[in-house]
Design a protein around this motif. Structure first.
Motif, short mmCIF file in Angstrom:
data_model
loop_
_atom_site.label_atom_id
_atom_site.label_comp_id
_atom_site.label_asym_id
_atom_site.label_seq_id
_atom_site.Cartn_x
_atom_site.Cartn_y
_atom_site.Cartn_z
N LYS A 73 0.89 -1.33 0.13
CA LYS A 73 0.05 -0.04 -0.01
C LYS A 73 0.87 1.23 0.05
CE LYS A 73 -4.52 -0.07 2.27
NZ LYS A 73 -5.20 -0.39 3.47
N TRP A 74 1.92 1.23 0.64
CA TRP A 74 3.10 2.21 0.80
C TRP A 74 4.47 1.95 0.26
CZ3 TRP A 74 1.70 7.26 1.73
CH2 TRP A 74 2.65 8.16 2.02
N LYS A 75 4.77 2.70 -0.64
CA LYS A 75 5.90 2.27 -1.28
C LYS A 75 6.98 3.16 -1.07
CE LYS A 75 3.02 0.32 -4.96
NZ LYS A 75 2.01 0.58 -4.49
N ILE A 76 8.08 2.58 -0.52
CA ILE A 76 9.38 3.68 -0.30
C ILE A 76 10.48 3.09 -1.06
CG2 ILE A 76 10.67 4.42 1.43
CD1 ILE A 76 8.58 3.30 3.75
N LYS A 177 5.41 4.63 9.77
CA LYS A 177 4.29 4.12 10.61
C LYS A 177 3.76 5.63 11.45
CE LYS A 177 6.34 0.11 11.57
NZ LYS A 177 6.66 -0.73 12.59
N LYS A 178 4.82 6.47 11.75
CA LYS A 178 4.82 7.70 12.62
C LYS A 178 3.67 8.66 11.48
CE LYS A 178 7.35 11.09 14.98
NZ LYS A 178 8.57 11.47 15.05
N GLU A 186 2.99 -4.97 7.22
CA GLU A 186 3.01 -5.74 6.07
C GLU A 186 2.53 -4.99 4.77
OE1 GLU A 186 1.39 -6.35 8.66
OE2 GLU A 186 -0.40 -7.31 8.42
N GLU A 187 1.94 -3.60 4.99
CA GLU A 187 1.61 -2.91 4.04
C GLU A 187 2.44 -2.01 3.57
OE1 GLU A 187 -3.28 -2.66 4.87
OE2 GLU A 187 -1.99 -1.22 6.02
N VAL A 214 14.45 -4.75 4.01
CA VAL A 214 14.18 -4.27 2.68
C VAL A 214 13.39 -5.41 2.11
CG1 VAL A 214 15.24 -3.80 0.38
CG2 VAL A 214 16.32 -2.95 2.52
N ASP A 215 12.37 -4.98 1.12
CA ASP A 215 11.40 -6.08 0.81
C ASP A 215 12.03 -6.49 -0.81
OD1 ASP A 215 9.60 -6.32 2.75
OD2 ASP A 215 9.57 -4.13 2.39
#
Ligand code: SF4
Ligand code: SF4
Length: 431
Positions: A73-76, A177-178, A186-187, A214-215
């Motif tokens: 959902k949130w890509k960094i 997260k903050k 996991e998102e 890192v994913d």
């Protein structure tokens, strides 16, 4: 290293068994069998030397795909500082960071930002009493594996601080997260943009029982053209970068060590130079040094096989970029005098040193003597025709039962000459 997922592989259909890669592998991991190269997985350290040298492009790096980030959902994005050196005439790294947002990332955390923190913590670590010196940088995963399998006596010299990529991933996740407490762990997906395959293996395999934050690891070369197509240098970008000269300097050899503010350091790059330095340290020949920075790739990370630009050009560009930056944008607070526990690793993974022939000492010594005896009978010209990089390596393969002595063409030649002489002798006798 059993079940280790490597990031360097061979395309058998392209390999002609020419032996070029054999001569460049620093751990003697390659043999020619049945006309093509075979990589010994226990020995391979994913350095990418064989990719650089194969004239037939039969060796390749395996990295992740950007589409693997789709489920998150949130890509960094975590850009390695080397990424900045790939673009001609780049005056501001914010163009690159904005480009990453424009191709679909929700946020960007620079690895150079974390590198500045690692530099600050390294300065703290160097003051710790009782540590083994020279301290060897832990940033390059190839070096950690090279030490594990070829120089195990130097394990205790390795600095136990996680590499900047890993610390950047932690910072990025905490920030997400903050700012978005609704997101579940996991998102959040973290994607490292890498110049080198060894980082892919590091992430895929974890490190000393520690799972990487890192994913996905994508190569700089995969993302480069996408970035070029969205980077608009006609508008002033938003200020996004949070790193200075020190962080960006980590992309090139010497950048990390100059940031420890201690002149008793040595920085070496390129796998052969690095191996020589490790040999010297192991033999106690450089006791006056306090810090050793080693990069497996020539020039440092800019020389990685998954980068696009020539390392020397990339290095020159990085020098111009750094010129107008502050020294650092990331400092420790005045009373911060310890390294966070999360940033430290307890132990290195246990590798099988290649120098160990058997777990049994007596057996090992017996084999060593056999190898020595056999080696003396071989021509000693390291021709590679047997499929091993050197006569010594071939002798070892024979003693370990992995090759047959008949594989040595020159020994075969001697046998043939002997046989012909014997035949000639018998015909002269009239038999
Ligand atoms: S360099 Fe190695 S991988 Fe490439 S063609 Fe020659 S033997 Fe095969
Ligand atoms: S990646 Fe490096 S260690 Fe592995 S086979 Fe190629 S040259 Fe040898």
């Amino acid at each position: 290293m059993n079940n280790y997922r490597h990031s360097v592989s061979l395309d058998v259909s392209r390999c002609v068994g020419c032996t070029t890669c054999l001569r460049h592998c620093p751990t003697e991991a390659i043999r020619i069998r049945d006309g093509h190269a075979v990589i010994n997985e226990q020995r391979c350290i994913d350095c990418g030397e064989c990719i650089k040298h194969c004239p037939h492009k039969a060796k390749k790096a395996i990295s992740g795909k950007l589409s693997e980030m789709d489920p998150f959902k949130w890509k960094i994005a975590l850009p390695a500082p080397t990424l900045y050196g790939q673009f001609d005439g780049l005056e501001d790294v914010d163009y690159v960071l904005q480009g990453l947002l424009d191709i679909g990332f929700d946020d960007v955390t620079e690895v150079s930002q974390a590198a500045e923190l690692v530099s600050a913590y390294t300065r703290l670590y160097m003051k710790t009493e009782g540590i083994k010196k020279p301290v060897i940088s832990s940033a390059c995963p190839v070096i950690l594996r090279l030490i594990g399998i070829r120089f195990p006596s130097l394990r205790d010299n390795i600095m136990p601080i996680l590499p900047p990529m890993e610390i950047a991933a932690m910072i990025a996740r905490e920030k997400a997260k903050k700012e978005h407490p609704e997101l579940k762990d996991e998102e959040i997906g973290v994607c490292f943009i890498s110049p080198c395959p060894a980082k892919v293996s590091y992430v895929n395999n974890g490190f000393a029982g520690y799972k990487s934050r890192v994913d996905v690891v994508v190569s700089i070369s995969d993302i480069y053209f996408q970035l070029i197509s969205v980077m608009d240098r006609s508008v002033t970008p938003k200020q996004l970068s949070k790193s200075g000269m020190i962080g960006i300097g980590w992309a090139t050899s010497g950048g990390e060590s100059s940031a420890i503010f201690n002149e008793k350091y040595l920085a070496a790059d390129g796998i052969d130079n690095v191996s020589r330095v490790l040999d010297e340290i192991e033999n106690g020949n450089i006791p006056a040094l306090e810090f050793i920075e080693l990069n497996a790739c020539p020039g440092g990370c800019v020389g990685g096989v998954m980068a696009v630009e020539n390392p020397f050009i990339a290095k020159a560009r990085m020098q111009s970029l750094r010129r107008y930056l502050p020294v650092s944008e990331n400092f420790l607070s005045k009373d911060e005098n310890f390294i966070p526990e999360d940033y430290i690793f307890d132990d290195l993974p246990s590798y099988n040193p290649i120098t160990r022939l058997s777990d049994n000492l007596g057996e090992s010594m017996r084999m060593m003597a056999q190898i020595q005896r056999l080696r003396e009978t071989l021509p000693g010209i390291d021709c590679g025709s047997c499929g091993a990089p050197t006569c010594r390596a071939f002798a070892e393969d024979v003693v370990k039962g992995e090759a047959d002595i008949s594989g040595c063409v020159l020994s075969m030649k001697d046998d043939i000459v002997k046989y012909l002489k014997e035949r000639q002798g018998s015909s002269n006798d009239g038999s």
